[in-house]
Scaffold this motif. Structure first.
Motif, PDB file in Angstrom:
ATOM      1  N   ILE A  20       7.415   6.268   0.736  1.00  0.00           N
ATOM      2  CA  ILE A  20       6.253   7.014   1.174  1.00  0.00           C
ATOM      3  C   ILE A  20       6.655   8.143   2.123  1.00  0.00           C
ATOM      4  N   TYR A  45       5.149  12.013   1.650  1.00  0.00           N
ATOM      5  CA  TYR A  45       3.956  11.775   2.464  1.00  0.00           C
ATOM      6  C   TYR A  45       2.906  12.870   2.287  1.00  0.00           C
ATOM      7  N   THR A  98       0.829  -1.206   0.000  1.00  0.00           N
ATOM      8  CA  THR A  98       0.000   0.000   0.000  1.00  0.00           C
ATOM      9  C   THR A  98       0.863   1.255   0.000  1.00  0.00           C
ATOM     10  N   ARG A  99       1.917   1.242   0.798  1.00  0.00           N
ATOM     11  CA  ARG A  99       2.796   2.416   0.864  1.00  0.00           C
ATOM     12  C   ARG A  99       3.590   2.592  -0.431  1.00  0.00           C
ATOM     13  N   ASP A 144       2.471   1.697  -3.371  1.00  0.00           N
ATOM     14  CA  ASP A 144       1.488   2.208  -4.322  1.00  0.00           C
ATOM     15  C   ASP A 144       1.267   3.704  -4.146  1.00  0.00           C
ATOM     16  N   ARG A 145       1.181   4.157  -2.909  1.00  0.00           N
ATOM     17  CA  ARG A 145       0.956   5.585  -2.655  1.00  0.00           C
ATOM     18  C   ARG A 145       2.147   6.408  -3.126  1.00  0.00           C
ATOM     19  N   ALA A 157       1.183  12.544  -0.996  1.00  0.00           N
ATOM     20  CA  ALA A 157       0.280  11.394  -0.964  1.00  0.00           C
ATOM     21  C   ALA A 157      -0.985  11.712  -0.182  1.00  0.00           C
ATOM     22  N   ARG A 180       2.056   6.514  -6.921  1.00  0.00           N
ATOM     23  CA  ARG A 180       1.022   7.418  -7.451  1.00  0.00           C
ATOM     24  C   ARG A 180       1.508   8.866  -7.445  1.00  0.00           C
ATOM     25  N   ASP A 209      -4.896  11.605  -1.367  1.00  0.00           N
ATOM     26  CA  ASP A 209      -5.929  10.881  -0.621  1.00  0.00           C
ATOM     27  C   ASP A 209      -7.134  11.784  -0.345  1.00  0.00           C
TER      28      ASP A 209
END
Length: 531
Positions: A426, A430, A405-406, A408-409, A433, A412, A437
């Motif tokens: 990440i 951060y 998940t991290r 992927d973030r 990201a 992105r 979100d």
């Protein structure tokens, strides 16, 4: 390995290969880097020369349980090296001069089928283990009493038999380069050899071909390998005299067996890739099956990090992008095999995920993962626009889904980032990201632009003004009118008028820090249409 590659590529100098029951993989020695050694590894000593250096490395590899060390020949057969090999239990093998390390690496990994998952059992086709093209080449060579090569449709060498030293210089050059040299290809094409080979089901006889004056060459006999109407490749024999009718028929029959092996080899590779992708996907999703899937990948007892690789700013047809992703995934696999041989990699949708073993310490693990990713991105070049997000260090199977998940973030953010940054964890991105979100949350909830930003958007649309652009520039410059006006190419006095007008239309007090923060956050999250 020695049976297939000696004496054309490799020669045993010291040691007892029969003491090794199974080889775990291929590792490239790097004195400046920490290397992960699979059990009973074949270590390629690139740049290792001299008796003292080779003996020292043999003793070091013995502590890691390596099976063999390959160094560039010629190598002296002296007592020091013999003693070091015997004491360490590591065989010493020399690589012939002129041979390519990269080609040897690919040949060895093909031969050793590194990365096989599970135990599919032993299958055979025509008495030869299924997919073992080198064993098949040796079997055909025995039938014809001549050295054999098996080539693909592009005249690249898939496998070759022993006794290549009995052939001529062109065959030696072909083995070393792992493809037919361009000079010989041009000669064969000018003679119409390939056209005849594509048309005929019978063996094609080829007269000797030479490039340099005084060079000697043997005649060739080649036969096409087909599966129905599909041309899969060809088999070539270097012969000193014409084949007898019986051997010519045996050669033709052997081509049919080669076709079965090539199809089985291709199908096995496809099935292997699908199985690996399923296992990687199961691990990354977490749940009850994650630990078992990680165990089948051989990573259940190691700290790992997830890398997520994607392509930024790519435009083109779907087929082109899919081929580019597959190419880069294969390249990443080769890179990881060199630096972290036990890594697991799979292309899932548009993202390639790698599960990479790293040191258990979170900081050291993150640093190592970042170094691996940065090295690959640098080698891929700027034109590829490949970007890699790095997850967190997972010390147990259940933590890998969080690492994914991290990753992927982080990926992105990199995909939407227009800056030069191409690798990030990440922790590095951060805030970016978090903004993405928040944008997702707003989109899911169907939120519209709310006042006071909505009033500015409406005013700009009606009066063709630039209040949103002015407000954004002013906020980005922390209220510095000179810097903000320069960024939008407006005179400072005009800019001051616009910012006052923006405050009036929005009905806000820009001196209030809470208001400024709310406006800045909404402008970044909502992306008004005027921008």
């Amino acid at each position: 390995m020695l049976e297939d590659f000696s004496p054309a590529l490799l020669d045993l100098v010291h040691g007892s290969p029969e003491l090794t029951d199974a080889v775990g993989g291929v590792v490239i020695h790097d004195p400046g880097d920490e290397v992960a050694f699979p059990p009973r590894a074949i270590v390629l000593g690139v740049g290792v020369y001299g008796t003292e250096e080779v003996a020292r490395l043999l003793r070091e590899l013995g502590e890691h349980g390596a099976a063999a060390l390959v160094v560039r020949g010629p190598v002296e057969r002296d007592e020091v090296l013999a003693a070091a090999s015997a004491a360490s239990g590591v065989a010493l093998i020399s690589l012939t001069q002129g041979a390519s390390w990269s080609q040897l690496t690919e040949l060895l990994r093909t031969l050793l089928t590194e990365g096989d998952i599970g135990d599919p059992g032993v299958e055979s086709l025509g008495g030869v283990p299924s997919g073992d093209l080198f064993a098949l080449a040796n079997a055909v060579a025995t039938l014809l009493d001549a050295p054999i090569t098996i080539e693909d449709r592009r005249q690249r060498i898939l496998a070759f038999s022993g006794r290549q030293d009995e052939a001529d210089q062109s065959r030696v050059a072909t083995i070393l380069a792992r493809r037919v040299p361009d000079g010989y290809l041009r000669i064969l094409e000018s003679r119409g050899v390939f056209s005849e080979l594509y048309r005929s089901d019978r063996p094609v006889h080829i007269a000797p071909a030479t490039i340099e004056e005084g060079e000697t060459a043997l005649p060739r006999v080649a036969v096409a390998v087909r599966a129905g109407d599909e041309f899969l490749g060809s088999v070539w024999a270097a012969v000193e005299e014409p084949l007898t009718p019986d051997r010519e028929q045996a050669f033709q029959d052997a081509a049919k067996l080669v076709a079965l092996h090539l199809l089985r080899h291709r199908a096995g590779a496809d099935a292997q890739n699908r199985l690996r992708a399923d296992l990687v996907s199961t691990v990354l999703e977490g749940g009850l099956g994650a630990a078992d899937a990680l165990d089948r990948l051989g990573l259940v007892e190691e700290p790992t990090v997830v890398l997520a690789m994607g392509l930024r700013g790519q435009r083109g047809d779907h087929a082109h992008l899919a081929a580019e992703r597959q190419r880069l995934t294969s390249a990443l696999g080769i890179h990881l095999n060199a630096v972290r041989p036990r890594s697991a990699l799979a292309l899932l949708g548009d993202v390639a995920y790698a599960i990479v073993p790293v040191p258990a310490d979170p900081e050291a693990g993150q640093e190592r993962a970042a170094q691996i990713a940065a090295n690959f991105v640098e080698r891929a070049g700027k034109r590829s626009q490949v970007v890699i997000g790095i997850g967190s260090v997972a010390t147990e199977p259940s933590a890998l889904s969080r690492s994914r998940t991290r990753a992927d973030r982080a990926l992105r953010v990199l995909m939407s980032d227009q800056r030069s940054r191409r690798v990030a964890a990440i922790g590095d991105v951060y805030i970016d990201a978090l903004l993405l979100d928040l944008r997702d949350m707003a989109a899911v909830q169907g939120d519209e632009l709310l006042s006071p930003v909505a009033r500015l958007v409406e005013y700009d649309a009606k009066h063709r003004s630039h209040l949103i652009e002015t407000l954004r520039a002013w906020l980005d410059a922390f209220g510095d009118v000179i810097a903000a006006s320069a960024s939008v190419f407006v005179h400072p006095n005009t800019f001051r008028y616009r910012i006052r007008r923006a405050a009036e239309v929005a009905q806000v007090d820009l001196q209030d820090p809470s208001v400024r923060f709310a406006l800045m956050l909404q402008l970044r999250v909502m992306r008004p249409p005027s921008t």
